[in-house]
Design a protein around this motif. Structure first.
Motif, mmCIF file in Angstrom:
data_model
loop_
_atom_site.group_PDB
_atom_site.id
_atom_site.type_symbol
_atom_site.label_atom_id
_atom_site.label_comp_id
_atom_site.label_asym_id
_atom_site.label_seq_id
_atom_site.Cartn_x
_atom_site.Cartn_y
_atom_site.Cartn_z
ATOM 1 N N MET A 32 0.845 -1.196 0.000
ATOM 2 C CA MET A 32 0.000 0.000 0.000
ATOM 3 C C MET A 32 0.876 1.240 0.000
ATOM 4 S SD MET A 32 -3.102 0.913 2.612
ATOM 5 C CE MET A 32 -4.142 2.333 2.315
ATOM 6 N N ALA A 33 0.575 2.181 -0.856
ATOM 7 C CA ALA A 33 1.386 3.396 -0.970
ATOM 8 C C ALA A 33 1.253 4.246 0.280
ATOM 9 C CB ALA A 33 0.955 4.196 -2.194
ATOM 10 N N PRO A 34 2.340 4.896 0.713
ATOM 11 C CA PRO A 34 2.254 5.794 1.867
ATOM 12 C C PRO A 34 1.369 6.993 1.567
ATOM 13 C CG PRO A 34 4.407 5.966 0.807
ATOM 14 C CD PRO A 34 3.700 4.814 0.173
ATOM 15 N N THR A 35 0.817 7.569 2.626
ATOM 16 C CA THR A 35 -0.031 8.764 2.506
ATOM 17 C C THR A 35 0.672 9.952 3.146
ATOM 18 O OG1 THR A 35 -2.085 7.481 2.548
ATOM 19 C CG2 THR A 35 -2.243 9.811 3.117
ATOM 20 N N LEU A 36 0.819 11.012 2.385
ATOM 21 C CA LEU A 36 1.383 12.264 2.865
ATOM 22 C C LEU A 36 0.257 13.268 2.983
ATOM 23 C CD1 LEU A 36 3.933 14.052 3.478
ATOM 24 C CD2 LEU A 36 3.951 14.605 1.028
ATOM 25 N N GLY A 37 0.042 13.793 4.175
ATOM 26 C CA GLY A 37 -1.028 14.747 4.401
ATOM 27 C C GLY A 37 -0.485 16.142 4.663
ATOM 28 N N TYR A 38 -1.131 17.143 4.070
ATOM 29 C CA TYR A 38 -0.716 18.540 4.277
ATOM 30 C C TYR A 38 -1.827 19.447 3.752
ATOM 31 C CZ TYR A 38 2.468 22.540 4.626
ATOM 32 O OH TYR A 38 3.056 23.723 4.988
ATOM 33 N N TRP A 39 -1.749 20.716 4.088
ATOM 34 C CA TRP A 39 -2.625 21.697 3.468
ATOM 35 C C TRP A 39 -2.415 21.669 1.948
ATOM 36 C CZ3 TRP A 39 -6.102 22.963 6.746
ATOM 37 C CH2 TRP A 39 -5.799 23.219 8.089
ATOM 38 N N ASN A 40 -3.405 22.061 1.212
ATOM 39 C CA ASN A 40 -3.302 22.021 -0.245
ATOM 40 C C ASN A 40 -2.558 23.252 -0.784
ATOM 41 O OD1 ASN A 40 -3.670 20.812 -2.715
ATOM 42 N ND2 ASN A 40 -5.622 21.831 -3.100
ATOM 43 N N GLU A 89 8.887 12.158 -6.064
ATOM 44 C CA GLU A 89 8.725 12.126 -7.520
ATOM 45 C C GLU A 89 10.039 11.730 -8.192
ATOM 46 O OE1 GLU A 89 5.907 12.558 -9.184
ATOM 47 O OE2 GLU A 89 4.663 13.142 -7.475
ATOM 48 N N TYR A 90 11.149 12.215 -7.672
ATOM 49 C CA TYR A 90 12.459 11.909 -8.252
ATOM 50 C C TYR A 90 12.769 10.415 -8.173
ATOM 51 C CZ TYR A 90 17.513 11.465 -8.641
ATOM 52 O OH TYR A 90 18.771 11.053 -8.984
ATOM 53 N N VAL A 91 12.498 9.814 -7.022
ATOM 54 C CA VAL A 91 12.839 8.396 -6.857
ATOM 55 C C VAL A 91 11.752 7.476 -7.403
ATOM 56 C CG1 VAL A 91 14.292 8.874 -4.848
ATOM 57 C CG2 VAL A 91 11.877 8.235 -4.516
ATOM 58 N N GLY A 92 10.640 8.037 -7.820
ATOM 59 C CA GLY A 92 9.557 7.222 -8.363
ATOM 60 C C GLY A 92 8.783 6.460 -7.311
ATOM 61 N N GLN A 93 8.746 6.987 -6.090
ATOM 62 C CA GLN A 93 8.028 6.350 -4.984
ATOM 63 C C GLN A 93 6.536 6.655 -5.085
ATOM 64 O OE1 GLN A 93 8.845 4.676 -1.606
ATOM 65 N NE2 GLN A 93 6.655 4.447 -2.015
ATOM 66 N N PRO A 94 5.697 5.649 -5.299
ATOM 67 C CA PRO A 94 4.249 5.908 -5.302
ATOM 68 C C PRO A 94 3.799 6.421 -3.936
ATOM 69 C CG PRO A 94 4.740 3.735 -6.207
ATOM 70 C CD PRO A 94 5.995 4.231 -5.565
ATOM 71 N N GLY A 147 11.264 13.295 -12.940
ATOM 72 C CA GLY A 147 10.216 13.265 -11.933
ATOM 73 C C GLY A 147 9.879 14.652 -11.422
ATOM 74 N N VAL A 148 10.887 15.399 -11.040
ATOM 75 C CA VAL A 148 10.669 16.752 -10.541
ATOM 76 C C VAL A 148 10.127 17.647 -11.656
ATOM 77 C CG1 VAL A 148 11.765 18.796 -9.533
ATOM 78 C CG2 VAL A 148 12.444 16.505 -8.781
ATOM 79 N N LYS A 149 10.751 17.569 -12.810
ATOM 80 C CA LYS A 149 10.333 18.398 -13.942
ATOM 81 C C LYS A 149 8.882 18.121 -14.308
ATOM 82 C CE LYS A 149 11.558 19.508 -18.740
ATOM 83 N NZ LYS A 149 12.535 19.240 -19.846
ATOM 84 N N GLU A 150 8.526 16.861 -14.394
ATOM 85 C CA GLU A 150 7.162 16.496 -14.771
ATOM 86 C C GLU A 150 6.155 16.902 -13.696
ATOM 87 O OE1 GLU A 150 10.094 14.126 -17.013
ATOM 88 O OE2 GLU A 150 9.827 14.566 -14.874
ATOM 89 N N PHE A 151 6.529 16.722 -12.455
ATOM 90 C CA PHE A 151 5.644 17.095 -11.348
ATOM 91 C C PHE A 151 5.377 18.594 -11.333
ATOM 92 C CE2 PHE A 151 5.468 18.279 -6.702
ATOM 93 C CZ PHE A 151 4.156 17.881 -6.504
ATOM 94 N N ARG A 152 6.417 19.393 -11.524
ATOM 95 C CA ARG A 152 6.266 20.845 -11.483
ATOM 96 C C ARG A 152 5.446 21.356 -12.666
ATOM 97 N NH1 ARG A 152 9.369 24.340 -8.764
ATOM 98 N NH2 ARG A 152 10.076 25.464 -10.621
ATOM 99 N N ALA A 153 5.440 20.609 -13.765
ATOM 100 C CA ALA A 153 4.658 21.015 -14.939
ATOM 101 C C ALA A 153 3.209 20.549 -14.854
ATOM 102 C CB ALA A 153 5.299 20.464 -16.207
#
Length: 215
Positions: free
Chosen positions: A1-9, A22-27, A190-196
């Motif tokens: 099961m993938a970890p859950t990261l919680g924070y304000w949006n 995102e860089y390491v490809g961790q779901p 990963g970082v580039k794609e996430f930021r876009a």
């Protein structure tokens, strides 16, 4: 099961953690809490089983932890993005403190001043520029902050630097090493794609107390 990261949006403290993931490809699943309905978080805060409930939080199997630095170091250890030699650990510890100072100076001008043009000018002249001069020198003939290998500290510093660039678009015109560093991290896989993508929140700050770039 993938970890859950919680924070304000918002980007805030969670962005460096998400860059690393995102860089390491961790779901992972990101649980973003809506600041316009803060009760969404406060209504469950004491029910999730955390010893010190707060945002950000991480649930990874049996592990439940809070605090941004603890979470990013947890993943950094898992993915070898952390210092290992005594010399590099010392340098990493120093960077942890310096990056925190960098963040707190930015938070102060963002939250604790009227946020007027003169406040921003004073912050850039008295706080930001001297600090960037030190980082510029530190990055001379090296690509990363600690031991010249990519570590979690680079993701943390990148987000703080990026926030200041949003505030001052011409910020790095006299800092070629910092410009190369920023470009290098921004273009990591990963970082580039996430930021876009639309998964990266657009707002850096939270709530009406923030005088600049708030939700």
């Amino acid at each position: 099961m993938a970890p859950t990261l919680g924070y304000w949006n918002i980007r805030g403290v969670s962005a460096p953690i998400r860059y690393l993931l995102e860089y390491v490809g961790q779901p992972y699943e990101f649980k973003g809490y809506d600041l316009s309905n803060a009760q969404e978080w406060f209504g469950v805060k004491e029910t999730l089983g955390f010893e010190f409930p707060n945002l950000p939080y991480l649930i990874d199997g049996d592990f439940k932890l809070t605090q941004g630095n603890a979470i990013i170091r947890y993943f950094a250890r898992k993915h070898n993005l952390i210092a290992t030699s005594e010399k590099d650990i010392i340098e990493q510890d120093v960077m942890d403190g310096v990056i925190t100072e960098f963040l707190m100076a930015w938070v102060t001008v963002t939250y604790a001043t009227p946020g007027k043009e003169e406040d921003l000018k004073r912050y850039r002249t008295e706080n930001l520029t001297p600090m960037l001069q030190r980082f510029e020198k530190h990055l001379n003939n090296r690509e990363y902050l600690v031991g010249n290998k990519l570590t979690y500290a680079d993701f943390q510093f990148f987000e703080r630097l990026d926030a200041n660039i949003i505030m001052f678009p011409d910020l790095l015109k006299d800092f070629p090493n910092l410009k190369k560093f920023h470009d290098r991290i921004a273009n990591l896989k990963g970082v580039k794609e996430f930021r876009a993508s639309d998964r990266l929140p657009k707002s850096l700050n939270a709530g009406p107390k923030a005088k600049w770039n708030n939700v």
